[in-house]
Design a protein around this motif. Sequence first.
Motif, PDB file in Angstrom:
ATOM      1  N   GLN A 211     -25.299   7.038 -84.483  1.00  0.00           N
ATOM      2  CA  GLN A 211     -23.930   7.478 -84.227  1.00  0.00           C
ATOM      3  C   GLN A 211     -23.112   7.543 -85.518  1.00  0.00           C
ATOM      4  OE1 GLN A 211     -22.628   8.736 -81.461  1.00  0.00           O
ATOM      5  NE2 GLN A 211     -24.669   8.539 -80.538  1.00  0.00           N
ATOM      6  N   GLY A 212     -23.351   6.594 -86.412  1.00  0.00           N
ATOM      7  CA  GLY A 212     -22.656   6.627 -87.698  1.00  0.00           C
ATOM      8  C   GLY A 212     -23.031   7.841 -88.522  1.00  0.00           C
ATOM      9  N   LEU A 214     -24.101  10.723 -87.327  1.00  0.00           N
ATOM     10  CA  LEU A 214     -23.491  11.889 -86.688  1.00  0.00           C
ATOM     11  C   LEU A 214     -22.004  11.993 -87.023  1.00  0.00           C
ATOM     12  CD1 LEU A 214     -25.021  11.945 -83.080  1.00  0.00           C
ATOM     13  CD2 LEU A 214     -25.421  13.596 -84.917  1.00  0.00           C
ATOM     14  N   SER A 215     -21.314  10.862 -86.959  1.00  0.00           N
ATOM     15  CA  SER A 215     -19.861  10.864 -87.177  1.00  0.00           C
ATOM     16  C   SER A 215     -19.477  11.101 -88.629  1.00  0.00           C
ATOM     17  CB  SER A 215     -19.258   9.536 -86.703  1.00  0.00           C
ATOM     18  OG  SER A 215     -19.490   9.331 -85.331  1.00  0.00           O
ATOM     19  N   SER A 216     -20.416  10.904 -89.542  1.00  0.00           N
ATOM     20  CA  SER A 216     -20.099  11.045 -90.965  1.00  0.00           C
ATOM     21  C   SER A 216     -19.853  12.484 -91.387  1.00  0.00           C
ATOM     22  CB  SER A 216     -21.234  10.470 -91.810  1.00  0.00           C
ATOM     23  OG  SER A 216     -22.393  11.299 -91.718  1.00  0.00           O
ATOM     24  N   GLY A 217     -20.335  13.443 -90.582  1.00  0.00           N
ATOM     25  CA  GLY A 217     -20.205  14.855 -90.947  1.00  0.00           C
ATOM     26  C   GLY A 217     -21.207  15.307 -91.993  1.00  0.00           C
ATOM     27  N   ALA A 317     -19.935   1.918 -85.478  1.00  0.00           N
ATOM     28  CA  ALA A 317     -20.476   3.194 -85.951  1.00  0.00           C
ATOM     29  C   ALA A 317     -19.445   4.001 -86.715  1.00  0.00           C
ATOM     30  CB  ALA A 317     -21.014   3.993 -84.766  1.00  0.00           C
ATOM     31  N   GLN A 318     -18.179   3.918 -86.304  1.00  0.00           N
ATOM     32  CA  GLN A 318     -17.146   4.691 -86.995  1.00  0.00           C
ATOM     33  C   GLN A 318     -16.930   4.172 -88.416  1.00  0.00           C
ATOM     34  OE1 GLN A 318     -15.843   7.498 -85.750  1.00  0.00           O
ATOM     35  NE2 GLN A 318     -14.931   7.776 -87.780  1.00  0.00           N
ATOM     36  N   SER A 321     -19.749   5.359 -90.536  1.00  0.00           N
ATOM     37  CA  SER A 321     -19.628   6.771 -90.934  1.00  0.00           C
ATOM     38  C   SER A 321     -18.735   6.929 -92.162  1.00  0.00           C
ATOM     39  CB  SER A 321     -19.092   7.606 -89.769  1.00  0.00           C
ATOM     40  OG  SER A 321     -17.717   7.340 -89.518  1.00  0.00           O
ATOM     41  N   GLN A 322     -17.677   6.134 -92.231  1.00  0.00           N
ATOM     42  CA  GLN A 322     -16.764   6.229 -93.370  1.00  0.00           C
ATOM     43  C   GLN A 322     -17.415   5.708 -94.650  1.00  0.00           C
ATOM     44  OE1 GLN A 322     -13.307   4.069 -92.015  1.00  0.00           O
ATOM     45  NE2 GLN A 322     -12.953   5.465 -90.306  1.00  0.00           N
TER      46      GLN A 322
END
Length: 367
Positions: A211-212, A214-217, A317-318, A321-322
């Motif tokens: 999920q991380g 995916l969220s990272s872009g 996960a967020q 991602s950062q």
Amino acid sequence: MQPHLRYGGAERQTVLLSNAVHRRYGRAAVVLHERVGGLLDGLDPGVAVESLGLDDHLRTPLVARRLRRLLDERFRDGERSLVGLHLWASILAGALADRPRDDGFTFVYYEDLDPREHARFIRLGRAKQALVRQVFRRRDVVVANTEGVADAMVQVYGLERRPRVISPAVDLPALRAAVESPATPVARQRPLSVVSVGALVPLKGLDVVYQGLLSSGLEVEWHVVGEGPLRGWLEALPSDGPVLVRVHGGHPRPYELVKDADLLVHGSHSEALGLVVLEAIGCGVPVVASATSGPTEMVRLLGDRPEVLSLFPVGDAQALSQVLARRAADLAGRPGLAEMQDHVRRYSIDVTADDWAALAADHGCSF
């Protein structure tokens, strides 16, 4: 002594330490509940391997009897020997085989799990931990693998004395040789290569890592090295999105796959140390890891260098991602191999072998 040598950090540490002790002192043996595992071939040919022929938690008393017989028949040679017990199944069996005032052996009970967290991730974990607690409270020679685990053992197990700390470690020359060996470059299908190493089980937080990512872009090729029940889930993930998943299975030398990655991401929910984190850094690969006990201790002891090791809150996960986005944008500034190895040199296998030799000498044992 430990149950087996299947792929895993504890098993890899046994192989590394046994080889180092044999190389330096010529005296090392590995006793397994059952002689199985893909890491057996990693042992130096001079390291004796003995099997008790039984890996069954429900028959621990029988395992203990076989261990005692093996020690008396094969290893009682007039000099006191150190018997290291690694992982809970071996700790419980060893406690039954241990005899007070034994003039031939000193049993060492080694904890490499965080007792504040780990029991909830394994089958019958609380019941097993209750038994292990009694062993640690009643034995004289107890060792922890990190400062954090030593403190947690005092807190959770109610120990009167803080355990001695002997850290797991990595073979830095072997890692350097792997990095510098010629290899055919693998064509990438995504700009960024990320690797994760560990058992494919919920404990390792692979869903959080995915999920991380995916969220990272980011456009990522995610290499997952390990064995376990989550392999089917990983292989079923979409192959046409920004994250392309490649599952490699277990590997006796995971650093040979790690060394070609841009980042290692370790998302475990509980990690007393994290051998794969040290191996990645020893290969010159930066790490992003969940802020469990082990990686947090590394940052505290080695210094806060996010270009080498960055942390994110466990299970977030967020936040991952950062951190990934920041680290991916700064890959050109990562330190060289020599600097990365110097950063983790206190975790060299030679240092750890010295620590075990000192423990043996303190108890009149020979290496």
